[in-house]
Design a protein around this motif. Structure first.
Motif, short mmCIF file in Angstrom:
data_model
loop_
_atom_site.label_atom_id
_atom_site.label_comp_id
_atom_site.label_asym_id
_atom_site.label_seq_id
_atom_site.Cartn_x
_atom_site.Cartn_y
_atom_site.Cartn_z
N ALA A 14 15.15 8.13 -51.20
CA ALA A 14 15.45 6.80 -50.65
C ALA A 14 14.17 5.99 -50.49
N CYS A 15 13.07 6.63 -50.20
CA CYS A 15 11.79 5.95 -50.05
C CYS A 15 11.25 5.45 -51.38
N PHE A 16 11.63 6.11 -52.45
CA PHE A 16 11.13 5.76 -53.77
C PHE A 16 12.21 5.11 -54.62
N ALA A 17 13.08 4.33 -53.97
CA ALA A 17 14.16 3.66 -54.70
C ALA A 17 13.58 2.69 -55.73
N LYS A 18 14.21 2.63 -56.87
CA LYS A 18 13.73 1.76 -57.94
C LYS A 18 14.07 0.31 -57.64
N ASP A 19 13.21 -0.56 -58.11
CA ASP A 19 13.39 -2.00 -57.93
C ASP A 19 14.06 -2.54 -59.20
N ILE A 20 15.40 -2.46 -59.26
CA ILE A 20 16.15 -2.89 -60.42
C ILE A 20 16.47 -4.38 -60.28
N LYS A 21 16.09 -5.15 -61.29
CA LYS A 21 16.32 -6.59 -61.29
C LYS A 21 17.07 -6.99 -62.56
N THR A 22 17.57 -8.21 -62.56
CA THR A 22 18.30 -8.74 -63.70
C THR A 22 17.71 -10.09 -64.10
N VAL A 23 17.60 -10.32 -65.40
CA VAL A 23 17.12 -11.58 -65.93
C VAL A 23 18.08 -12.03 -67.04
N VAL A 24 18.32 -13.34 -67.10
CA VAL A 24 19.14 -13.91 -68.16
C VAL A 24 18.21 -14.73 -69.05
N LEU A 25 18.28 -14.46 -70.35
CA LEU A 25 17.40 -15.12 -71.31
C LEU A 25 18.21 -15.81 -72.39
N THR A 26 17.61 -16.85 -72.96
CA THR A 26 18.15 -17.48 -74.15
C THR A 26 17.10 -17.33 -75.24
N THR A 27 17.52 -17.34 -76.48
CA THR A 27 16.58 -17.07 -77.56
C THR A 27 16.50 -18.23 -78.54
N LYS A 72 25.32 -17.81 -75.56
CA LYS A 72 24.11 -17.54 -76.34
C LYS A 72 22.99 -17.02 -75.42
N THR A 73 23.36 -16.07 -74.55
CA THR A 73 22.41 -15.50 -73.60
C THR A 73 22.36 -13.98 -73.72
N VAL A 74 21.25 -13.45 -73.23
CA VAL A 74 21.03 -12.01 -73.16
C VAL A 74 20.73 -11.69 -71.70
N THR A 75 21.51 -10.82 -71.10
CA THR A 75 21.29 -10.41 -69.71
C THR A 75 20.71 -9.01 -69.74
N ILE A 76 19.53 -8.87 -69.13
CA ILE A 76 18.82 -7.59 -69.15
C ILE A 76 18.62 -7.10 -67.72
N GLY A 82 11.13 0.17 -69.30
CA GLY A 82 11.78 -0.31 -68.08
C GLY A 82 13.14 -0.94 -68.26
N VAL A 83 13.57 -1.19 -69.50
CA VAL A 83 14.87 -1.82 -69.73
C VAL A 83 15.97 -0.80 -69.46
N LYS A 84 16.91 -1.16 -68.60
CA LYS A 84 18.00 -0.26 -68.22
C LYS A 84 19.29 -0.59 -68.97
N SER A 85 19.61 -1.88 -69.12
CA SER A 85 20.82 -2.26 -69.85
C SER A 85 20.66 -3.66 -70.43
N ILE A 86 21.41 -3.91 -71.50
CA ILE A 86 21.38 -5.20 -72.18
C ILE A 86 22.82 -5.63 -72.43
N LYS A 87 23.13 -6.88 -72.05
CA LYS A 87 24.44 -7.46 -72.35
C LYS A 87 24.20 -8.78 -73.06
N THR A 88 24.92 -8.99 -74.14
CA THR A 88 24.79 -10.24 -74.87
C THR A 88 26.08 -11.02 -74.76
N ASP A 89 25.98 -12.34 -74.82
CA ASP A 89 27.15 -13.22 -74.74
C ASP A 89 26.99 -14.30 -75.80
N LEU A 90 27.79 -14.21 -76.86
CA LEU A 90 27.70 -15.19 -77.94
C LEU A 90 28.19 -16.57 -77.50
N ASP A 91 29.13 -16.62 -76.54
CA ASP A 91 29.64 -17.93 -76.08
C ASP A 91 28.54 -18.75 -75.41
#
Length: 109
Positions: free
Chosen positions: A15-28, A61-65, A50-59
């Motif tokens: 619990a003391c060493f919990a990871k700092d997981i964040k999310t960013v939305v990008l356009t390309t 036109k973003t990438v959520t990481i 450090g990348v944990k997951s990637i979601k793309t949205d064609l509608d």
């Protein structure tokens, strides 16, 4: 009894060493417009540190990481896009969907 104490100690330590997981939305640029673009981004950016997951949205036109902020930064992720010949920028507001038939934009919820 000893095993219980060890388990509690390990649980507290993790619990003391919990990871700092964040999310960013990008356009390309060039914009992601097809399944091949999605595939190229997903297959290459997943190897960035450090990348944990990637979601793309064609509608939109973003990438959520989702990433571990202890291991990488948004700037490092953007450099990863440069390796595959994409310019990435962080989206600060709600992404807008582009209607392909009318080119009108809609704010996504």
């Amino acid at each position: 009894m000893r095993a219980k104490v060890l388990f509690v100690a390990l649980a507290l330590a993790s619990a003391c060493f919990a990871k700092d997981i964040k999310t960013v939305v990008l356009t390309t640029n060039p914009q992601m417009h097809c399944n091949n673009c999605e595939k190229k981004i997903k297959e290459n950016i997943r190897f960035e540190k450090g990348v944990k997951s990637i979601k793309t949205d064609l509608d939109t036109k973003t990438v959520t990481i989702e990433y571990d902020a202890d291991k990488t930064t948004i700037a490092d992720i953007i450099k990863g896009f440069e390796k595959i010949k994409y310019e990435a920028k962080e989206v600060k507001e709600n992404p807008k969907k582009v209607d392909a038939t009318t080119s009108a934009t809609k704010v996504s919820n």
